[in-house]
Motif scaffolding. Structure first.
Motif, PDB file in Angstrom:
ATOM      1  N   ILE A   1       4.892  -5.700  -2.399  1.00  0.00           N
ATOM      2  CA  ILE A   1       4.631  -4.482  -1.613  1.00  0.00           C
ATOM      3  C   ILE A   1       5.933  -3.752  -1.305  1.00  0.00           C
ATOM      4  O   ILE A   1       6.010  -2.518  -1.383  1.00  0.00           O
ATOM      5  CB  ILE A   1       3.870  -4.835  -0.320  1.00  0.00           C
TER       6      ILE A   1
ATOM      7  N   LEU B   1       4.546   4.376   0.172  1.00  0.00           N
ATOM      8  CA  LEU B   1       3.738   3.683   1.168  1.00  0.00           C
ATOM      9  C   LEU B   1       4.339   3.838   2.564  1.00  0.00           C
ATOM     10  O   LEU B   1       5.556   3.844   2.740  1.00  0.00           O
ATOM     11  CB  LEU B   1       3.630   2.197   0.827  1.00  0.00           C
TER      12      LEU B   1
ATOM     13  N   ILE C   1       0.399  -0.096   4.674  1.00  0.00           N
ATOM     14  CA  ILE C   1       0.586  -1.528   4.434  1.00  0.00           C
ATOM     15  C   ILE C   1      -0.258  -2.362   5.390  1.00  0.00           C
ATOM     16  O   ILE C   1      -0.945  -3.301   4.982  1.00  0.00           O
ATOM     17  CB  ILE C   1       2.077  -1.894   4.552  1.00  0.00           C
TER      18      ILE C   1
ATOM     19  N   ALA D   1      -3.933  -2.152   4.480  1.00  0.00           N
ATOM     20  CA  ALA D   1      -4.242  -2.942   3.287  1.00  0.00           C
ATOM     21  C   ALA D   1      -4.323  -4.428   3.615  1.00  0.00           C
ATOM     22  O   ALA D   1      -5.245  -5.134   3.177  1.00  0.00           O
ATOM     23  CB  ALA D   1      -3.190  -2.689   2.214  1.00  0.00           C
ATOM     24  N   LYS D   2      -3.386  -4.931   4.424  1.00  0.00           N
ATOM     25  CA  LYS D   2      -3.387  -6.347   4.788  1.00  0.00           C
ATOM     26  C   LYS D   2      -4.588  -6.690   5.659  1.00  0.00           C
ATOM     27  O   LYS D   2      -5.195  -7.761   5.518  1.00  0.00           O
ATOM     28  CB  LYS D   2      -2.086  -6.702   5.517  1.00  0.00           C
TER      29      LYS D   2
ATOM     30  N   VAL E   1      -3.999  -1.749  -2.154  1.00  0.00           N
ATOM     31  CA  VAL E   1      -2.809  -1.207  -1.489  1.00  0.00           C
ATOM     32  C   VAL E   1      -3.022   0.266  -1.149  1.00  0.00           C
ATOM     33  O   VAL E   1      -2.670   0.721  -0.070  1.00  0.00           O
ATOM     34  CB  VAL E   1      -1.571  -1.385  -2.391  1.00  0.00           C
TER      35      VAL E   1
END
Length: 664
Positions: A99, A108, A113, A116-117, A130
């Motif tokens: 990433i 990004l 981030i 996405a996580k 992502v």
């Protein structure tokens, strides 16, 4: 003898140990054999599947949504190529490193981030998404460096796109990922991560146009690097959504958006009275639904929510306003429906600037309009005429009839943003809300569109459609032609004679001396009614409702309602409604379209006005007998002025009006 015994003891021990070892070996072989039998025979297929799953990764395939078309086949909502960037599952430190290397290439943000996580933590067996909607330029940069990112997958899909963006925002809705609440309450058969319609037509027809997602498989090696896509036939193909066809005229919609006066907030809607089909649906200010696809940028969402003009508010069907003098036609329709008046009769009291009925109620014209019948009352928007009409109906019957006709109901349009209109169902409304029983003279305010009556722009257009449609009946408004929902109708029990008088009054609104005389059309039959709604917080609001037909006496082919906040006078809105009617009928009948067709807007744009405004002479469909003939000049006052009221206390009886009631 003793020596012989000592020599035999170690030998016996060795033999004993040998037997023990042989037994252990046999047991171990048996255990291993059993385990191998279980692994290879009993559970061989199960472990083969596990091994296969470790080698393959499922990738959900979004279904292409059905295309939405207008009545002429133009695309209202379609699809363009979109790109998802995904990261194959791996140890978290390895994924974090990937990433970090992707961040400058894809641009990004920390919010990207973390989102996405968070999503991946709920479904770790799938690739981490992502970016849902990656910029094509960023994807191109990534593809140039593909060899550096063996665990990154770029997937192309059919992304929703609205070619006319802001012009259609308030009825089309948008597409985004399903929420947990929606999964639990509305779409229990859907899966997490699926994109669905949010608001508007996208939500209303999700089951029809949404399609069914599919699944494809990726083959990866032991280090999680992508080797290849497996053939499509080894997966589950997506089922595309069905197309949706609308009554909407996209050219008319865009024309209205273009001419809408941007200095005002407000809305406009156009209906085909013969089908109930929505021809145009525009609210201002607006927003771009394309920016909502796949997740709304936080900065844009904050901007929309903090804007005092409230661009997210649907002012067509999601906001109610006092209908002001446009409501007078609904009152006339009630009176004719009940048979309490003949359409050509004159009211017993002439308008001299006001009327006393338990309290003094003023007309908007302090000098008065003289004696009025229905046609003149509509043309002049005379409050005194409609006060007397309300008195003839009576408060309780006014409320009962309006409730029966459905004035407080929704229209039933096929979008989820519509709100209920405000119309008191009975006198208990005042008792429950204000703690008093209303006087009979409360009907004075109600008869000119004041008091506890608020209508959406859509509802008022629907009412006018029924008043002028054949038989006084119009279906529930619809955007989609494919709608299978019941088409409830809205009905006024008015015959051709009643409609002739209503239309004659609306025609004179746009004739010489009418409240919207400068908004008349040369080529088409335009009828209308202005309304000016009092606003205690600033300038008054403007209403105009108009219907258009090819020629006098023909059934209307379009009904248009416009509301402009703080525009002060109803005639401000009338010119724009006339332009919309002119645009629609010009195109429908193949006549060359000419911008600025009304005198008002031609004057404003320095164009000549070269046609006369003479009222076409027409006779009603059949003779009627008046209860009172109009004297010469129409100014003589007669006796019989209504002056009584219920002898009960209540705020509506307090004092006299200091400001002219109602408006033009």
């Amino acid at each position: 003898m003793e020596r012989t015994g000592r020599l035999q003891t170690p030998r016996g021990a060795r033999m004993h140990r040998s037997r023990v070892l042989r037994t252990v070996v046999i047991v171990l072989v048996a255990v291993l054999g059993t385990a191998l039998f279980r692994l290879q025979v009993l559970r061989g297929e199960e472990f083969a599947v596990v091994a296969q799953n470790n080698r393959l990764r499922p990738v959900p395939v979004p279904a292409p949504r059905g295309t939405i078309y207008d009545r002429h086949g133009q695309v209202v909502a379609g699809s363009i190529p979109g790109y998802q960037v995904m990261l194959m599952p791996a140890p978290m430190d390895s994924m974090d490193a990937q990433i970090q290397r992707l961040t400058p290439i894809l641009g990004l943000t920390e919010a990207n981030i973390q989102r996405a996580k968070r999503k991946w933590s709920q479904q770790r067996h799938l690739p981490m998404i992502v970016l849902d909607d990656a910029d094509p330029r960023a994807v191109a940069r990534l593809e140039e460096r593909r060899h550096l990112f063996p665990g990154v997958l770029v997937y192309e899909y059919a992304k929703r796109y609205y070619p006319d963006g802001e012009n259609i925002a308030h009825f089309i809705g948008y597409v985004s990922e399903i929420s947990e609440a929606e999964l639990e309450e509305q779409f229990v058969d859907y899966e997490q991560g699926r994109w669905i319609g949010k608001n508007g037509l996208e939500k209303e027809y999700e089951r029809l146009i949404g399609g069914t997602p599919g699944m494809r498989y990726l083959e990866i090696d032991a280090r999680g690097r992508i080797k290849r896509w497996l053939p499509e036939e080894m997966g589950v193909p997506p089922v595309p959504g069905k197309d949706l066809h609308l009554y909407l005229d996209l050219d008319l919609q865009n024309f209205i958006a273009e001419i809408f006066p941007k200095e005002y907030t407000g809305s406009i809607v156009a209906i085909d009275p013969q089908t109930g089909g929505i021809l145009a649906y525009y609210s201002h200010p607006t927003f771009d639904p394309n920016r909502f696809i796949g997740g709304i940028p936080a900065a844009y969402w904050k901007q929309l929510n903090e804007d005092p003009a409230k661009p997210l508010l649907d002012r067509v069907a999601g906001s109610g306003q006092p209908a002001a003098s446009t409501w007078k036609l609904a009152v006339a329709g009630m009176a004719l429906d009940l048979g309490v008046i003949e359409p050509d009769e004159y009211m017993p009291q002439a308008c001299n600037g006001g009327i006393y009925y338990g309290r003094y109620a003023r007309c908007w014209l302090s000098s008065g309009h003289g004696r009025q019948n229905l046609i003149e009352g509509i043309k002049n928007s005379c409050n005194v005429y409609f006060y007397q009409l309300g008195i003839k109906i009576g408060l309780e019957r006014f409320l009962e009839t309006g409730t029966r006709l459905g004035f407080g109901d929704k229209t039933g349009i096929d979008i989820p943003t519509e709100i209920t209109n405000s119309f008191p169902a009975s006198i208990e409304y005042w008792e429950d809300r204000f703690g008093y029983r209303p006087y009979d003279n409360e009907v004075l305010s109600l008869s000119i569109g004041q008091g506890p009556i608020t209508m959406t722009v859509l509802k008022l257009a629907h009412i006018y459609s029924a008043l002028t449609a054949p038989g006084g009946k119009v279906p529930a408004p619809r955007l989609a032609m494919e709608s299978g929902a019941p088409r409830d109708t809205f009905t006024f029990h008015v015959d051709k004679v009643d409609q002739w008088y209503l239309e004659a009054g609306m025609r004179r609104v746009l004739g010489p001396g009418g409240t919207a005389a400068l908004s008349r059309l040369q080529e088409w039959e335009l009828l209308g009614k202005t309304g000016t709604a009092q606003n205690p917080h600033g300038p008054d609001h403007a209403w105009f409702v108009g219907t258009g037909a090819r020629a006098p006496g023909e059934s209307p082919e379009i009904a248009v309602t416009m509301f402009l906040e703080f525009a002060e006078h109803g005639y401000t809105a009338s010119g724009y409604v006339a332009e919309a009617v002119n645009f629609y009928l010009d195109r429908k009948y193949g006549r060359p379209f000419e911008r600025w067709a009304t005198p008002r807007l031609r004057f404003a744009n320095g164009l000549p006005v070269n046609w006369n405004f003479s009222e076409p002479i027409q006779d009603p469909p059949r003779p009627t007998s008046s209860q009172a003939a109009a004297p010469a000049g129409g100014q003589t006052q007669t006796t019989g002025t209504p002056t009584t009221a219920r002898a009960q206390g209540g705020p509506s009886d307090a004092g006299t009006s200091t400001r002219p009631s109602g408006g033009r």
